[in-house]
Motif scaffolding. Structure first.
Motif, PDB file in Angstrom:
ATOM      1  N   VAL A  75     -36.407  -2.022  -1.650  1.00 47.99           N
ATOM      2  CA  VAL A  75     -37.700  -2.223  -0.987  1.00 47.99           C
ATOM      3  C   VAL A  75     -38.499  -0.924  -1.116  1.00 47.99           C
ATOM      4  N   PRO A  76     -39.804  -0.951  -0.884  1.00 46.47           N
ATOM      5  CA  PRO A  76     -40.595   0.274  -0.962  1.00 46.47           C
ATOM      6  C   PRO A  76     -40.014   1.376  -0.087  1.00 46.47           C
ATOM      7  N   GLY A  77     -39.886   2.550  -0.672  1.00 46.94           N
ATOM      8  CA  GLY A  77     -39.291   3.669   0.045  1.00 46.94           C
ATOM      9  C   GLY A  77     -37.788   3.757  -0.111  1.00 46.94           C
ATOM     10  N   SER A  78     -37.160   2.659  -0.512  1.00 50.22           N
ATOM     11  CA  SER A  78     -35.711   2.626  -0.756  1.00 50.22           C
ATOM     12  C   SER A  78     -35.461   1.663  -1.916  1.00 50.22           C
ATOM     13  N   PRO A  79     -35.828   2.079  -3.132  1.00 55.63           N
ATOM     14  CA  PRO A  79     -35.871   1.146  -4.266  1.00 55.63           C
ATOM     15  C   PRO A  79     -34.519   0.753  -4.844  1.00 55.63           C
ATOM     16  N   ASP A  80     -33.463   1.512  -4.558  1.00 55.06           N
ATOM     17  CA  ASP A  80     -32.171   1.190  -5.167  1.00 55.06           C
ATOM     18  C   ASP A  80     -31.566  -0.061  -4.553  1.00 55.06           C
ATOM     19  N   PRO A  81     -31.076  -0.985  -5.384  1.00 48.06           N
ATOM     20  CA  PRO A  81     -30.403  -2.169  -4.852  1.00 48.06           C
ATOM     21  C   PRO A  81     -29.016  -1.808  -4.334  1.00 48.06           C
ATOM     22  N   LEU A  82     -28.420  -2.723  -3.623  1.00 48.23           N
ATOM     23  CA  LEU A  82     -27.053  -2.565  -3.129  1.00 48.23           C
ATOM     24  C   LEU A  82     -26.081  -3.224  -4.104  1.00 48.23           C
ATOM     25  N   TYR A  83     -24.983  -2.526  -4.406  1.00 52.62           N
ATOM     26  CA  TYR A  83     -23.902  -3.095  -5.205  1.00 52.62           C
ATOM     27  C   TYR A  83     -22.635  -3.074  -4.363  1.00 52.62           C
ATOM     28  N   MET A  84     -21.945  -4.215  -4.306  1.00 45.10           N
ATOM     29  CA  MET A  84     -20.736  -4.331  -3.495  1.00 45.10           C
ATOM     30  C   MET A  84     -19.664  -5.108  -4.250  1.00 45.10           C
ATOM     31  N   HIS A  85     -18.401  -4.754  -4.001  1.00 45.18           N
ATOM     32  CA  HIS A  85     -17.268  -5.540  -4.475  1.00 45.18           C
ATOM     33  C   HIS A  85     -16.855  -6.536  -3.406  1.00 45.18           C
ATOM     34  N   GLY A  86     -16.205  -7.611  -3.813  1.00 45.23           N
ATOM     35  CA  GLY A  86     -15.645  -8.552  -2.864  1.00 45.23           C
ATOM     36  C   GLY A  86     -14.528  -9.358  -3.486  1.00 45.23           C
ATOM     37  N   GLY A  87     -13.647  -9.875  -2.652  1.00 44.87           N
ATOM     38  CA  GLY A  87     -12.545 -10.679  -3.157  1.00 44.87           C
ATOM     39  C   GLY A  87     -12.287 -11.885  -2.274  1.00 44.87           C
ATOM     40  N   SER A  88     -11.904 -12.988  -2.900  1.00 45.38           N
ATOM     41  CA  SER A  88     -11.584 -14.225  -2.178  1.00 45.38           C
ATOM     42  C   SER A  88     -10.251 -14.762  -2.686  1.00 45.38           C
ATOM     43  N   ALA A  89      -9.439 -15.279  -1.766  1.00 46.39           N
ATOM     44  CA  ALA A  89      -8.158 -15.877  -2.160  1.00 46.39           C
ATOM     45  C   ALA A  89      -8.357 -17.236  -2.832  1.00 46.39           C
ATOM     46  N   THR A  90      -9.564 -17.792  -2.736  1.00 48.57           N
ATOM     47  CA  THR A  90      -9.835 -19.087  -3.369  1.00 48.57           C
ATOM     48  C   THR A  90      -9.962 -18.915  -4.885  1.00 48.57           C
ATOM     49  N   PRO A  91      -9.217 -19.688  -5.675  1.00 45.89           N
ATOM     50  CA  PRO A  91      -9.332 -19.584  -7.145  1.00 45.89           C
ATOM     51  C   PRO A  91     -10.775 -19.870  -7.589  1.00 45.89           C
ATOM     52  N   LEU A  92     -11.204 -19.207  -8.644  1.00 48.80           N
ATOM     53  CA  LEU A  92     -12.579 -19.347  -9.110  1.00 48.80           C
ATOM     54  C   LEU A  92     -12.925 -20.799  -9.433  1.00 48.80           C
ATOM     55  N   GLN A  93     -11.978 -21.527 -10.029  1.00 43.51           N
ATOM     56  CA  GLN A  93     -12.275 -22.910 -10.416  1.00 43.51           C
ATOM     57  C   GLN A  93     -12.468 -23.829  -9.200  1.00 43.51           C
ATOM     58  N   ASP A  94     -12.059 -23.362  -8.017  1.00 44.28           N
ATOM     59  CA  ASP A  94     -12.203 -24.174  -6.807  1.00 44.28           C
ATOM     60  C   ASP A  94     -13.433 -23.804  -5.986  1.00 44.28           C
ATOM     61  N   ILE A  95     -14.193 -22.808  -6.445  1.00 48.14           N
ATOM     62  CA  ILE A  95     -15.369 -22.360  -5.693  1.00 48.14           C
ATOM     63  C   ILE A  95     -16.608 -23.115  -6.156  1.00 48.14           C
ATOM     64  N   ASP A  96     -17.385 -23.556  -5.188  1.00 54.83           N
ATOM     65  CA  ASP A  96     -18.633 -24.274  -5.478  1.00 54.83           C
ATOM     66  C   ASP A  96     -19.806 -23.296  -5.575  1.00 54.83           C
ATOM     67  N   HIS A  97     -19.909 -22.390  -4.600  1.00 54.28           N
ATOM     68  CA  HIS A  97     -20.994 -21.410  -4.616  1.00 54.28           C
ATOM     69  C   HIS A  97     -20.652 -20.246  -3.694  1.00 54.28           C
ATOM     70  N   PHE A  98     -21.529 -19.240  -3.713  1.00 52.60           N
ATOM     71  CA  PHE A  98     -21.384 -18.059  -2.865  1.00 52.60           C
ATOM     72  C   PHE A  98     -22.634 -17.901  -2.013  1.00 52.60           C
ATOM     73  N   GLU A  99     -22.472 -17.292  -0.850  1.00 50.42           N
ATOM     74  CA  GLU A  99     -23.607 -17.055   0.040  1.00 50.42           C
ATOM     75  C   GLU A  99     -23.563 -15.631   0.586  1.00 50.42           C
ATOM     76  N   VAL A 100     -24.747 -15.047   0.751  1.00 50.74           N
ATOM     77  CA  VAL A 100     -24.886 -13.814   1.521  1.00 50.74           C
ATOM     78  C   VAL A 100     -25.586 -14.196   2.810  1.00 50.74           C
ATOM     79  N   VAL A 101     -24.923 -13.964   3.938  1.00 52.30           N
ATOM     80  CA  VAL A 101     -25.464 -14.374   5.234  1.00 52.30           C
ATOM     81  C   VAL A 101     -25.445 -13.185   6.191  1.00 52.30           C
ATOM     82  N   THR A 102     -26.326 -13.221   7.181  1.00 50.25           N
ATOM     83  CA  THR A 102     -26.362 -12.178   8.207  1.00 50.25           C
ATOM     84  C   THR A 102     -25.457 -12.572   9.362  1.00 50.25           C
ATOM     85  N   SER A 103     -25.202 -11.610  10.249  1.00 48.74           N
ATOM     86  CA  SER A 103     -24.369 -11.899  11.419  1.00 48.74           C
ATOM     87  C   SER A 103     -25.041 -12.907  12.342  1.00 48.74           C
TER      88      SER A 103
END
Length: 239
Positions: free
Chosen positions: A201-229
């Motif tokens: 965003v203006p004043g803080s232009p760098d995006p966020l990069y994060m790692h993540g892991g799920s025990a669900t096999p990739l072939q069984d995943i429908d989609h991913f979501e980023v949600v707030t608390s």
């Protein structure tokens, strides 16, 4: 560490606690170990954070001839115990501040005598998550107003590994990356806090990069979501 190089010595090296021979051996190890180079980059700020933690004093000199050797042995054991406790403390503290991103690239160069030295470039380092994202095939997501981002995913023996890029987010927020299986099962892959300045965003232009892991096999995943608390959906990435 004089007998062999340990990967866990990266914390002691970052803090300047290795003896000369051990330091030279570890710098040679950095030439062939990308994981240690990445970890050392993440620990770039450790020395300043832990300023004041130095080497443990050497044990007292041997007892003069004629004194009880048992006393000298106890002194040496006590000094060794101090070194062990200090080493454990330093490595633990180094791990605790690893989340303070270092932002440097580790390269190598040779002194005139052929000794490998560590070179630092604070302007071009990519962390593991960003590097994985850039070198992969990103899947663009659909974001809420102003939010952009995507994922690079790969199948692992333990489930699914993902690298997230997120921009256009203003803080403060607490967020999670979630995998949603075809069965509807939801798994939290990673979580983080967005500071007030935000990411991408203006004043803080760098995006966020994060790692993540799920025990669900990739072939069984429908989609991913980023949600707030608070339950707000910021980004959806369909496979």
């Amino acid at each position: 560490m004089t007998s062999r190089v340990e990967h866990t010595d990266v914390g002691a090296y970052a803090l300047g606690l290795l003896e000369t021979d051990d330091r030279v051996a570890f710098e040679a190890h950095l030439l062939i170990c990308p994981s240690c180079r990445d970890e050392l980059a993440d620990l770039a700020g450790v020395a300043s954070v832990l300023h004041g933690i130095g080497r443990v004093e050497e044990p007292d000199p041997p007892s003069p001839e004629g004194q009880d050797d048992v006393i000298d042995l106890l002194r040496r054991r006590k000094a060794a115990d101090r070194r062990t406790r200090r080493g454990t403390f330093v490595i633990g503290m180094a791990a605790a501040v690893t989340l303070v991103a270092g932002g440097l690239t580790i390269g190598t160069q040779l002194d005139a005598d052929g000794t490998p030295q560590v070179a630092q470039d604070h302007s071009s380092h990519m962390g593991p998550a960003e590097q994985f994202y850039v070198e992969g095939k990103p899947i663009e997501g659909k974001g809420a107003a102003g939010v952009t981002g995507g994922l690079v995913v790969e199948s692992k023996g333990w489930g699914t590994h993902a690298a997230l890029r997120l921009a256009g987010v203003q803080g403060p927020l607490e967020c999670e990356l979630i995998s949603v299986a075809r069965s509807g099962e939801r798994r939290v892959m990673t979580g983080w806090s967005v500071p007030p300045a935000g990411y991408g965003v203006p004043g803080s232009p760098d995006p966020l990069y994060m790692h993540g892991g799920s025990a669900t096999p990739l072939q069984d995943i429908d989609h991913f979501e980023v949600v707030t608390s608070a339950g707000e959906k910021l980004l959806t990435v369909e496979l």
